[in-house]
Each structure stands twice: as structure tokens, then as C-alpha cells.
Design a protein around this motif. Structure first.
Motif, mmCIF file in Angstrom:
data_model
loop_
_atom_site.group_PDB
_atom_site.id
_atom_site.type_symbol
_atom_site.label_atom_id
_atom_site.label_comp_id
_atom_site.label_asym_id
_atom_site.label_seq_id
_atom_site.Cartn_x
_atom_site.Cartn_y
_atom_site.Cartn_z
ATOM 1 N N ILE A 133 0.514 -1.189 0.069
ATOM 2 C CA ILE A 133 0.060 0.084 0.069
ATOM 3 C C ILE A 133 0.815 1.187 -0.062
ATOM 4 C CG2 ILE A 133 -1.749 1.296 1.059
ATOM 5 C CD1 ILE A 133 -2.783 -1.458 2.367
ATOM 6 N N VAL A 134 2.005 1.262 0.714
ATOM 7 C CA VAL A 134 2.620 2.351 0.873
ATOM 8 C C VAL A 134 3.370 2.596 -0.584
ATOM 9 C CG1 VAL A 134 5.069 3.311 1.933
ATOM 10 C CG2 VAL A 134 3.248 2.543 3.320
ATOM 11 N N ALA A 135 3.888 1.516 -1.177
ATOM 12 C CA ALA A 135 4.385 1.815 -2.701
ATOM 13 C C ALA A 135 3.363 2.341 -3.446
ATOM 14 C CB ALA A 135 5.053 0.322 -3.066
ATOM 15 N N ASP A 136 2.231 1.889 -3.495
ATOM 16 C CA ASP A 136 1.167 2.601 -4.374
ATOM 17 C C ASP A 136 0.838 3.912 -4.001
ATOM 18 O OD1 ASP A 136 0.804 -0.027 -5.499
ATOM 19 O OD2 ASP A 136 -0.885 -0.457 -4.317
ATOM 20 N N SER A 147 -5.781 1.460 2.899
ATOM 21 C CA SER A 147 -5.406 2.042 1.779
ATOM 22 C C SER A 147 -6.219 3.104 1.787
ATOM 23 C CB SER A 147 -5.360 1.119 0.373
ATOM 24 O OG SER A 147 -6.841 0.962 0.546
ATOM 25 N N ASN A 148 -7.356 3.329 2.203
ATOM 26 C CA ASN A 148 -8.176 4.514 2.306
ATOM 27 C C ASN A 148 -7.536 5.517 3.218
ATOM 28 O OD1 ASN A 148 -10.805 4.979 0.781
ATOM 29 N ND2 ASN A 148 -11.157 2.903 1.604
ATOM 30 N N LEU A 149 -6.946 5.005 4.371
ATOM 31 C CA LEU A 149 -6.243 5.847 5.463
ATOM 32 C C LEU A 149 -5.183 6.440 4.846
ATOM 33 C CD1 LEU A 149 -6.910 4.027 8.868
ATOM 34 C CD2 LEU A 149 -8.106 5.912 8.205
ATOM 35 N N ILE A 150 -4.255 5.599 4.125
ATOM 36 C CA ILE A 150 -3.093 6.091 3.621
ATOM 37 C C ILE A 150 -3.155 6.986 2.534
ATOM 38 C CG2 ILE A 150 -0.774 5.607 2.794
ATOM 39 C CD1 ILE A 150 -1.228 2.863 4.452
ATOM 40 N N PHE A 151 -3.958 6.707 1.454
ATOM 41 C CA PHE A 151 -4.320 7.199 0.225
ATOM 42 C C PHE A 151 -4.860 8.794 0.588
ATOM 43 C CE2 PHE A 151 -4.633 3.406 -2.585
ATOM 44 C CZ PHE A 151 -3.119 3.247 -2.382
ATOM 45 N N ASN A 152 -5.861 9.007 1.597
ATOM 46 C CA ASN A 152 -6.366 10.092 2.271
ATOM 47 C C ASN A 152 -5.216 11.212 2.593
ATOM 48 O OD1 ASN A 152 -8.890 9.480 1.545
ATOM 49 N ND2 ASN A 152 -9.695 8.957 3.641
ATOM 50 N N ALA A 153 -4.363 10.443 3.456
ATOM 51 C CA ALA A 153 -3.005 11.165 3.883
ATOM 52 C C ALA A 153 -2.223 11.926 2.772
ATOM 53 C CB ALA A 153 -2.381 10.498 4.775
ATOM 54 N N VAL A 154 -2.153 11.117 1.716
ATOM 55 C CA VAL A 154 -1.394 11.525 0.452
ATOM 56 C C VAL A 154 -2.277 12.659 -0.312
ATOM 57 C CG1 VAL A 154 -0.686 11.122 -1.834
ATOM 58 C CG2 VAL A 154 -0.314 9.357 0.075
ATOM 59 N N LYS A 155 -3.453 12.581 -0.331
ATOM 60 C CA LYS A 155 -4.512 13.620 -0.781
ATOM 61 C C LYS A 155 -4.665 14.651 -0.469
ATOM 62 C CE LYS A 155 -7.192 9.834 -3.376
ATOM 63 N NZ LYS A 155 -8.914 9.601 -3.119
ATOM 64 N N VAL A 191 -1.790 6.167 11.120
ATOM 65 C CA VAL A 191 -1.355 7.139 9.715
ATOM 66 C C VAL A 191 -1.444 8.597 10.449
ATOM 67 C CG1 VAL A 191 -1.863 7.700 7.416
ATOM 68 C CG2 VAL A 191 -2.297 5.406 8.155
ATOM 69 N N LYS A 192 -0.195 9.062 10.289
ATOM 70 C CA LYS A 192 0.102 10.490 10.717
ATOM 71 C C LYS A 192 0.608 11.166 9.746
ATOM 72 C CE LYS A 192 1.993 12.988 14.750
ATOM 73 N NZ LYS A 192 2.735 12.768 15.867
ATOM 74 N N ASP A 193 0.046 12.531 9.568
ATOM 75 C CA ASP A 193 0.524 13.485 8.358
ATOM 76 C C ASP A 193 0.751 14.643 9.343
ATOM 77 O OD1 ASP A 193 -1.940 15.067 8.140
ATOM 78 O OD2 ASP A 193 -2.751 13.393 7.299
ATOM 79 N N ASN A 194 1.300 15.828 8.410
ATOM 80 C CA ASN A 194 1.372 17.081 8.904
ATOM 81 C C ASN A 194 0.649 18.138 8.040
ATOM 82 O OD1 ASN A 194 3.059 17.044 6.881
ATOM 83 N ND2 ASN A 194 4.754 18.180 7.713
ATOM 84 N N ASN A 196 -13.729 18.112 -3.411
ATOM 85 C CA ASN A 196 -13.880 18.108 -5.019
ATOM 86 C C ASN A 196 -12.488 18.182 -5.934
ATOM 87 O OD1 ASN A 196 -16.761 18.091 -5.311
ATOM 88 N ND2 ASN A 196 -16.817 20.411 -4.928
ATOM 89 N N GLN A 197 -11.713 18.878 -5.208
ATOM 90 C CA GLN A 197 -10.403 19.123 -5.781
ATOM 91 C C GLN A 197 -9.488 17.629 -5.793
ATOM 92 O OE1 GLN A 197 -8.247 22.076 -3.801
ATOM 93 N NE2 GLN A 197 -9.631 23.577 -4.616
ATOM 94 N N THR A 198 -9.913 16.630 -4.700
ATOM 95 C CA THR A 198 -8.836 15.605 -4.766
ATOM 96 C C THR A 198 -9.684 14.371 -5.187
ATOM 97 O OG1 THR A 198 -9.854 15.397 -2.305
ATOM 98 C CG2 THR A 198 -7.628 16.305 -2.427
ATOM 99 N N GLY A 199 -11.216 14.529 -5.752
ATOM 100 C CA GLY A 199 -11.783 13.564 -6.271
ATOM 101 C C GLY A 199 -12.356 12.644 -5.117
ATOM 102 N N GLY A 200 -12.428 13.073 -3.839
ATOM 103 C CA GLY A 200 -13.118 12.156 -2.852
ATOM 104 C C GLY A 200 -14.386 11.898 -3.292
ATOM 105 N N THR A 201 -14.922 10.558 -2.518
ATOM 106 C CA THR A 201 -16.331 10.147 -2.668
ATOM 107 C C THR A 201 -17.010 10.391 -1.542
ATOM 108 O OG1 THR A 201 -15.800 7.946 -1.933
ATOM 109 C CG2 THR A 201 -15.703 8.414 -4.532
ATOM 110 N N GLY A 202 -16.316 10.791 -0.248
ATOM 111 C CA GLY A 202 -17.108 10.752 1.106
ATOM 112 C C GLY A 202 -17.408 9.594 1.517
ATOM 113 N N LEU A 203 -17.120 8.394 0.977
ATOM 114 C CA LEU A 203 -17.200 7.133 1.530
ATOM 115 C C LEU A 203 -16.005 6.443 2.201
ATOM 116 C CD1 LEU A 203 -19.627 5.830 -1.472
ATOM 117 C CD2 LEU A 203 -20.362 6.529 0.743
#
Length: 435
Positions: free
Chosen positions: A287-290, A324-332, A355-358, A383-390
Motif C-alpha cells: 500500500i505504501v508503494a502505491d 489504503s483508504n487511510l494512507i491514500f487520504n493522507a497523500v491526497k 497514519v499520521k501526517d502534517n 472536489n479537488q482531490t476527487g474524494g467520494t465521501g465514503l
């Protein structure tokens, strides 16, 4: 001196004077005095006997009349009796009114003593649970509601959340139990009929699942034609190219939304099969590689720290989706060049993923609602990041299926931390921590 005592003193003095006169006349002072004292004691004993006899009869007869201090005692006792009867009548009227009002409720109400024995219930409780008076009065409630879930809930004495089970007399009837402790560990049980709510919830789940399936086929066709036109975009006018690009973007957004809806529908309706042994280290590395590929030229600093090579008892696809939802959200949602830390660690009460971010952080009043479907703390950002809210709704359902909990800590301007706590019984290995 109290008038009652004065009335008592007069006959006593008269009796003593008579005894002295008789002793003087017969020259037997001792005998006369003893006889007078005996008469007086006999009189006192007789009044005491009458009072005791009246009390033994349950105060059901008229209080005997007399005079002197005993007359005052009888009178005061009668006043206390009348006052007590009035209080009892008033309390009984209140109890009757409460029972009449609760009997008229559509929800069931039951009272259980500290030993778990049934004391009282209203008419709705008899209909919902099949209780019959007076046979079931004083019976243990767990003997009358023979359901292992109810027994465990009742004995746990942890009533923060309600319990939903079928009715013991009608399996089609869904009941919700709410228990409140009062007095010396007595219990007040409220039972709601939630059959209609369950039916509506089932209809909603079926509707979402069916609509999602029906939308997938036409959307696949539309996406295919858009991709075909996009391949030939160089030969089209520039304005058409921009329109096709926007159509392709929204088509991918719709596909992501339908995929998430189908995932939620499957989580809600599917039965739990035999869980797998999931290798957490290899899953998180993938997941981190993705996530690094998703970050691309945004240059996020992603670090992965796995402190133990745990095998988690669970469902691989679901855990992969949640993590993956938690990690990808942090990236987005983390600014370019931001730091994202993914860690897996063991604790005395289990294991957890954090999953911690700054990033920009989340306002405190949004946090309790983040796991709601389609809830957006920042609509423009989503809207900018394309999230679905789910995404977080999926995370919540996956964790519930694994008896895990989601903890969210966030401060505006200081980043966010999402932690998934899994119970110790989900962990299959017991290796020494390694970095």
C-alpha cells in the motif's frame, strides 16, 4: 407540665391518698401502699396490653379509648395512623397513575430487581416478550428471555449501547433493549419495536446495491467511448479535447463512487466467512508503494515503520481497502512535500495501525461525523482531490467486522492522526518486536 401528665397525676395522687387513709384506718400502711401500687401497675399493664393487641391486629380495628397519659398516647397513635394512611393513599395514587401511563405506552417497560428477578411490566412488554402475570413475577429475566446475546448483555452491566435482537415470541419482530441502572443495582428496561426501521434499512441497502450494479454497466460503456475519443484527441479541435478530458475525469470519479458504494453494500450485507491469516508487513509495504506512486511529483515523505511481523486474523480484501483508504487520504490531503508516517505497533491491549501526517488538519467539530457517508469536512477540498465521501465509512465498517476501533486526532494547522486499534485476540503471532 403537659395537660396529659397532669390528668395522669391526679388519679395517681388520689389512689395514694386512698391507700394512706385505708392504712391509717386499718393500721396496715405497707399492705395498703403495696395494694395501691399493684392496682396502678395492673392498670398500666392493661393499657399496654390493649395497645399491643391493637398493633398485632394490623391497626385494622378502632383504637380503644381511655384517659390520662394513655389516652394521649392512643390519640397521637391514631393521628399518626390516619396521617400514614393518607400518605399511603397518596403514594398508591401516584403509583397507579404511573402504572396506568406506562401501560398505555407503545414501548415495553420492565422493572427488574438487583438479583435480576422481574418485578413489574406493562402491557406492551407482555405482547413483545410473551410475559404472563402472575406466573412470571419474581422469575429471573434471563430465564424468560432465552437469548445468549441478551444474557451476555444483561450480565455485563455495560449498557452504553442498546441491544437489538428478535422477539422471543415472534422472530419477525425486531426489538431494541435499553437498560438503565437505578437504586441498588435495580434495572429499568425499555424495549422498542424497531422492525420498521430494520425493514427500511434493508430496503436502503438493497436500493444502493441494485442501483450501483445497474449503473456500472452503462458507465463502463460511456467510459469506453470516452477513452476511444481521448485516444483520437489530437485530431479533434482543442475545445473538444478539453471537454473529453473533463468527461474522462468525471467518469473516473463516478467509477470510484460506484466501487465504494458496492464495497459498502458488500460489507453491510455479506455474511462473515472464515477469516484469513493476513501478513500485515507485506500488505502495508504494497500500500505504501502505491501511495508513493500516487504522490508522484508532489514529493511526499512517506515512512513505514513495522515493529512486529504480526499475522492478523481477518479478511484480506477488507483490510487492504481500509488501510489504503487511510494512507491514500493522507497523500491526497497533505500539502506537497508533507510528511506522512505509517506505523504498525503492538500494545498490551492489542495491535494498532497509525497514519499520521502534517497536513492542514481537521476542525474539531467535524471529527465525530467523519465516518458518516458522504460527509465532507471541506467540500471544496474533496472536489479537488476527487474524494467520494465514503472512504472513512468503509474504514468504519471494516473495523467493526474485525472488532476494532478507529481513533481520530487532529488539530487545524498541525496535521491529523488516524489509528486503528485491533484486539489482542486478532493477533496470530507472538514475535519479538523488530524495526
Amino acid at each position: 407540665m403537659n395537660p396529659a401528665w397532669r390528668r395522669e397525676l391526679r388519679p395517681l395522687l388520689l389512689l395514694l391518698a386512698t391507700a394512706l387513709a385505708a392504712g391509717y384506718f386499718f393500721n396496715e400502711f405497707s399492705f395498703s401502699f403495696a395494694f395501691a401500687c399493684g392496682l396502678y401497675i395492673l392498670w398500666q399493664w392493661l393499657q399496654l396490653y390493649r395497645l399491643h393487641h391493637w398493633l398485632q391486629q394490623g391497626q385494622s380495628t378502632q383504637l380503644p379509648s381511655t384517659y390520662g397519659i394513655w389516652g394521649s398516647i392512643f390519640y397521637q397513635t391514631q393521628r399518626l395512623q390516619q396521617r400514614s394512611q393518607k400518605h399511603q393513599q397518596r403514594l398508591q395514587a401516584i403509583i397507579n397513575r404511573i402504572q396506568d401511563s406506562t401501560a398505555a405506552l407503545q414501548d415495553a417497560v420492565l422493572m427488574v430487581d438487583s438479583h435480576g428477578n422481574l418485578e413489574w411490566w406493562n402491557r406492551a412488554a407482555g405482547e413483545f416478550l410473551g410475559l404472563k402475570a402472575p406466573v412470571d413475577v419474581g422469575q429471573p429475566i434471563t430465564n424468560l428471555i432465552r437469548n445468549p446475546l441478551f444474557k451476555g448483555y444483561f450480565d455485563s452491566v455495560n449498557y452504553d449501547e442498546p441491544l437489538s435482537i428478535p422477539s422471543p415470541v415472534n422472530a419477525q419482530l425486531q426489538l431494541q433493549f435499553n437498560i438503565t441502572l437505578f437504586g441498588r443495582k435495580d434495572r429499568l428496561i425499555l424495549v422498542h419495536d424497531i422492525t420498521r426501521l430494520k425493514q427500511l434499512e434493508a430496503m436502503r441497502k438493497d436500493f444502493v446495491a441494485n442501483v450501483s450494479h445497474e449503473l456500472r454497466t452503462p458507465l463502463t460503456v460511456v467510459s469506453g467511448y470516452i477513452e476511444t475519443m481521448d485516444m483520437a484527441a489530437d485530431s479533434l479541435p482543442p475545445r473538444w479535447g478539453r471537454m473529453i478530458s473533463q468527461m474522462a475525469q468525471q467518469s473516473r470519479r463516478m467509477e470510484s463512487l460506484i466501487t465504494d458504494l458496492l464495497m459498502l453494500s458488500r460489507l453491510e450485507t455479506s455474511h462473515q466467512n472464515q477469516p484469513d491469516s493476513v501478513s500485515i508487513r507485506s500488505m502495508l509495504e504494497t500500500i505504501v508503494a502505491d501511495a508513493r506512486a500516487l504522490s508522484g511529483d508532489r514529493h511526499h515523505q512517506l515512512t513505514l515503520k513495522v515493529q512486529s511481523d504480526d499475522q492478523l486474523k481477518g479478511y484480506t480484501d477488507e483490510l487492504h481497502s481500509a488501510f489504503s483508504n487511510l494512507i491514500f487520504n493522507a497523500v491526497k490531503y497533505t500539502q506537497d512535500g508533507g510528511e506522512i508516517q505509517v506505523s504498525w505497533s503492538r500494545h498490551p491491549d492489542g495491535v494498532r495501525l497509525c497514519v499520521k501526517d502534517n497536513g492542514p488538519g481537521i476542525d474539531e467539530h467535524h471529527i465525530p461525523r467523519l465516518t458518516e457517508r458522504f460527509y465532507r469536512a471541506d467540500p471544496s477540498r474533496n472536489n479537488q482531490t476527487g474524494g467520494t465521501g465514503l472512504g472513512l465509512a468503509i474504514v468504519k465498517h471494516v473495523l467493526l467486522r474485525h472488532q476494532a476501533e478507529l481513533e481520530i486526532h487532529s488539530t487545524l494547522g498541525q496535521g491529523s492522526e488516524f489509528c486503528c486499534h485491533f484486539p489482542a485476540e486478532r493477533c496470530l503471532t507472538d514475535t519479538e518486536p523488530t524495526i
